[in-house]
Scaffold this motif. Structure first.
Motif, mmCIF file in Angstrom:
data_model
loop_
_atom_site.group_PDB
_atom_site.id
_atom_site.type_symbol
_atom_site.label_atom_id
_atom_site.label_comp_id
_atom_site.label_asym_id
_atom_site.label_seq_id
_atom_site.Cartn_x
_atom_site.Cartn_y
_atom_site.Cartn_z
ATOM 1 N N SER A 1 7.935 7.359 14.832
ATOM 2 C CA SER A 1 7.368 8.654 14.461
ATOM 3 C C SER A 1 6.003 8.493 13.800
ATOM 4 C CB SER A 1 8.329 9.392 13.520
ATOM 5 O OG SER A 1 9.561 9.659 14.163
ATOM 6 N N PHE A 2 5.859 7.446 12.985
ATOM 7 C CA PHE A 2 4.581 7.232 12.305
ATOM 8 C C PHE A 2 3.576 6.497 13.183
ATOM 9 C CE2 PHE A 2 7.102 8.143 8.531
ATOM 10 C CZ PHE A 2 6.217 8.886 7.771
ATOM 11 N N SER A 3 4.060 5.631 14.073
ATOM 12 C CA SER A 3 3.131 4.836 14.879
ATOM 13 C C SER A 3 2.644 5.591 16.114
ATOM 14 C CB SER A 3 3.797 3.528 15.324
ATOM 15 O OG SER A 3 4.869 3.784 16.208
ATOM 16 N N ARG A 4 3.405 6.568 16.597
ATOM 17 C CA ARG A 4 2.992 7.276 17.811
ATOM 18 C C ARG A 4 1.674 8.012 17.624
ATOM 19 N NH1 ARG A 4 3.562 12.152 20.339
ATOM 20 N NH2 ARG A 4 4.520 13.041 18.496
ATOM 21 N N PRO A 5 1.497 8.827 16.558
ATOM 22 C CA PRO A 5 0.161 9.442 16.388
ATOM 23 C C PRO A 5 -0.919 8.413 16.123
ATOM 24 C CG PRO A 5 1.575 9.917 14.503
ATOM 25 C CD PRO A 5 2.441 9.306 15.532
ATOM 26 N N SER A 6 -0.579 7.324 15.417
ATOM 27 C CA SER A 6 -1.575 6.280 15.178
ATOM 28 C C SER A 6 -1.994 5.621 16.487
ATOM 29 C CB SER A 6 -1.015 5.230 14.214
ATOM 30 O OG SER A 6 -0.752 5.797 12.948
ATOM 31 N N ALA A 7 -1.009 5.333 17.348
ATOM 32 C CA ALA A 7 -1.322 4.726 18.643
ATOM 33 C C ALA A 7 -2.107 5.696 19.518
ATOM 34 C CB ALA A 7 -0.031 4.312 19.349
ATOM 35 N N LYS A 8 -1.818 6.979 19.397
ATOM 36 C CA LYS A 8 -2.560 7.979 20.167
ATOM 37 C C LYS A 8 -4.036 7.993 19.760
ATOM 38 C CE LYS A 8 -2.674 12.973 21.091
ATOM 39 N NZ LYS A 8 -2.024 14.274 20.767
ATOM 40 N N ARG A 9 -4.293 7.896 18.471
ATOM 41 C CA ARG A 9 -5.671 7.887 17.995
ATOM 42 C C ARG A 9 -6.372 6.597 18.406
ATOM 43 N NH1 ARG A 9 -6.242 11.340 13.239
ATOM 44 N NH2 ARG A 9 -7.560 9.794 12.235
ATOM 45 N N ALA A 10 -5.659 5.479 18.301
ATOM 46 C CA ALA A 10 -6.253 4.208 18.721
ATOM 47 C C ALA A 10 -6.543 4.215 20.216
ATOM 48 C CB ALA A 10 -5.330 3.051 18.363
ATOM 49 N N ALA A 11 -5.616 4.759 21.009
ATOM 50 C CA ALA A 11 -5.825 4.819 22.459
ATOM 51 C C ALA A 11 -7.018 5.708 22.802
ATOM 52 C CB ALA A 11 -4.564 5.343 23.148
ATOM 53 N N ARG A 12 -7.223 6.752 22.007
ATOM 54 C CA ARG A 12 -8.363 7.632 22.259
ATOM 55 C C ARG A 12 -9.682 6.872 22.101
ATOM 56 N NH1 ARG A 12 -10.614 12.180 18.152
ATOM 57 N NH2 ARG A 12 -12.368 12.893 19.398
ATOM 58 N N VAL A 13 -9.762 6.048 21.049
ATOM 59 C CA VAL A 13 -10.975 5.261 20.831
ATOM 60 C C VAL A 13 -11.117 4.195 21.909
ATOM 61 C CG1 VAL A 13 -12.165 3.710 19.238
ATOM 62 C CG2 VAL A 13 -10.942 5.700 18.357
ATOM 63 N N LEU A 14 -10.013 3.512 22.235
ATOM 64 C CA LEU A 14 -10.074 2.416 23.202
ATOM 65 C C LEU A 14 -10.337 2.899 24.623
ATOM 66 C CD1 LEU A 14 -7.120 0.211 21.899
ATOM 67 C CD2 LEU A 14 -9.569 -0.191 21.609
#
Length: 608
Positions: A314-327
């Protein structure tokens, strides 16, 4: 991959199509570490779960006196205890390794993407967003990646214990086998709400981080205009919103935790009640009842990992979404280029504006729009953020070269260059041709007072090169930071050096000396300076005026100041009214000259 082997020689090409895909890609790229964690986790959890069976055997050995069975049970408990200790130790070691290596991989990917995009990154994503992703988000991503293997080991252990209980004592084992899935899956309906609240909290925290980053970056300006309290109030409100969102998220997770405690307790009550009923009927022994009871008690330990994996996702999914947006951000041109790596030489020419910087000459560019000047400077470096015709260096399109080769050939220093924390020696340790020494570059950039200030600020540094520079050089003035950045650029000694307002924060006397030092040190090298300073313009071999993204005048500074009104307006800061007045004065002067000529002509005619 071990921690001591970091950083990765090649972090790979991430699957940045979505947050879950990025998490899956990270997990697959750590397969070796995941399998190790799974093996040690199985050893640990199985050993913990085997202890109740040993307790049951010990109780049976006491009820039916048997010294041999009791000694055998003691040996089994010793083996289980050893396995628990060894498994827990190496599971923790492997899990931490997986966590750190996963976070390090993401950080390397973000750093590589930032290097590829350059200044285009902050135009597409706020600087605070990048900071939030590269700090807090990578930790949450690493947490989920390493938690998967531990959760898998815990789930397999739960299944194995259920099967073992069914075989060992079917009457109670069936109750446990039916009840445990209900206990484990009871919180699933609450997870979407918890995930939404975590997303809201993460979004608000990201906005607060962006606001804090932007405020700190412009703190001096805010103090100058009296806006410090205004932005502080905005950050207070943003932080309070983060606090409220965190409290709402914590309430949901506390409910999930309460359910995870309540349901196993109810299952334990049911097992004990049913077990006592069976024992009274002599259908099970006391030792079997103790074994099943102890097994259910111990299963609470691996069941906690069901809650942890849900929380981690639950906590890593939005974080991964933001990281994927940058990458997922890409340059408008291919960073690999279509030509072989090489460093061409010759004239630098921009077909879009018609700007020509002759090889080995000092060219100054005057542009009335600072933003347009910044875009043009970036385009001169090749691989610009915006699509357009490629800049040519010696007839070779820079966009066709690999990005590293283009940056080696043409170095562009931004208007606001960043100084990283560390010693001055580390700051000036940059890739270079070796032809320019640090002392010469510092002298050309007029950094004598900067060196004195650094020595005074570092009590343990007798050599200025060992003096420490704080983050972003905040202990130095704007002019001092600007001169250190200029010295760093001069040391690289590129084929073409492009400087965007390199002396905007220094006084006129220092600026004149910098202009002389820059011309002297860059003799024989192509140098392009975007400036409106008469001191720099007067020392240029060629000055180009860019108006509305097009070169409209070329010449020497003193020629253009007399013949080109638009150039004079930018360089002398004349307003439209002053220009109109100057034109009117010129017209009147011209008219007076004509009238005087007519009067003389009439006098000649009369005398004739």
């Amino acid at each position: 991959m071990q921690i001591q082997d970091l950083p990765y020689s090649d972090p790979g090409v991430p699957d940045a199509r979505s947050g879950p895909r990025l998490l899956w890609w990270l997990w697959r790229n750590q397969m070796g570490g995941q399998l190790k964690a799974l093996a040690w986790g199985l050893l640990h959890f199985v050993a913990v779960s085997a202890l109740p069976f040993c307790v049951g055997l010990a109780v049976e050995a006491v009820i039916d006196p048997s010294g041999t069975r009791l000694a055998l049970t003691g040996v089994l408990m010793l083996l289980c205890g050893t396995a628990v200790a060894v498994g827990d130790t190496f599971l923790h070691r492997t899990a931490v390794t997986n966590w750190i290596t996963a976070a390090a991989r993401v950080q390397q990917l973000l750093a590589r993407k930032a290097a590829q995009l350059g200044s285009a990154l902050t135009r597409r994503v706020a600087a605070g967003e990048v900071v939030a992703v590269s700090t807090g988000d990578v930790e949450k991503i690493g947490w989920f990646v390493e938690a998967v293997s531990r959760f898998t080991a815990a789930a397999l252990t739960v299944v194995a214990v259920c099967v073992g209980l069914v075989v060992y004592q079917p009457a109670l084992g069936v109750v446990v086998a039916v009840g445990l899935p209900i206990v484990a899956l009871a919180v699933l309906p609450l997870l979407p709400g918890a995930t939404r609240r975590a997303d809201i909290q993460r979004e608000k925290a990201g906005r607060a981080t962006e606001l804090a980053s932007d405020t700190v970056a412009g703190l001096r300006v805010l103090r100058g205009i009296g806006g410090e309290e205004l932005f502080l109030d905005r950050y207070r409100r943003a932080s309070q919103e983060v606090r409220h969102a965190a409290v709402r998220s914590a309430r949901m997770w506390s409910l999930i935790s309460a359910i995870q405690v309540l349901l196993p307790g109810l299952l334990l009550v049911v097992v004990v009640w049913h077990g006592i009923h069976l024992a009274r009927q002599d259908r099970i022994t006391v030792g079997e009842l103790v074994t099943v009871y102890s097994a259910v008690m111990v299963l609470n330990y691996p069941l906690r990992h069901f809650e942890e994996i849900a929380m981690a996702y639950s906590f890593s999914r939005p974080s991964a979404k933001r990281a994927a947006r940058v990458l997922s951000l890409e340059r408008s041109t291919d960073a690999d280029g279509s030509r072989a790596a090489a460093v061409p030489g010759g004239d630098l020419y921009d077909p879009a504006t018609g700007l020509l910087a002759a090889s080995g000459r000092f060219t100054a560019v005057v542009c009335g729009d600072p933003d347009a000047a910044g875009r043009l400077a970036e385009r001169l470096g090749g691989h610009p953020a915006e699509p357009g015709p490629a800049v040519l260096l010696g007839g070779v399109p820079l966009d066709d070269l690999p990005l590293d080769s283009a940056r080696t050939a043409v170095l562009v220093q931004d208007k606001d260059p960043v100084l990283l924390s560390g010693s001055l020696r580390e700051l000036l340790d940059v890739p270079s041709s070796g032809a320019v020494h640090a002392e010469d570059a510092l002298a050309a950039a007029q950094c004598e007072d900067v060196l004195d200030a650094l020595v005074q600020g570092s009590l343990d540094a007798a050599d200025p090169m060992d003096a420490r520079i704080t983050e972003r050089g905040r202990s130095l003035s704007g002019g001092q930071r600007q001169r250190l950045a200029l010295a760093r650029s001069l040391i690289t000694d590129p084929e073409v050096l492009v400087l965007d307002e390199p002396t905007s924060a220094v006084d006129s006397h220092t600026e004149a000396r910098i202009a002389d030092g820059l011309r002297r040190l860059r003799s024989g090298r192509t140098t392009v300076v975007f400036t409106s300073s008469p001191l720099l313009l007067d020392r240029a071999d060629r000055v180009a005026l860019v108006h509305q993204d097009e070169v409209v005048a070329v010449g020497l500074h003193r020629e253009l100041i007399d013949t080109e009104p638009r150039y004079r307006a930018v360089v002398t800061r004349e307003t439209d009214e002053e220009l109109a007045a100057a034109d009117a004065d010129t017209a009147l002067a011209d008219g007076g000259t004509l009238l005087g000529a007519f009067d003389k002509l009439e006098e000649i005619e009369e005398s004739a």
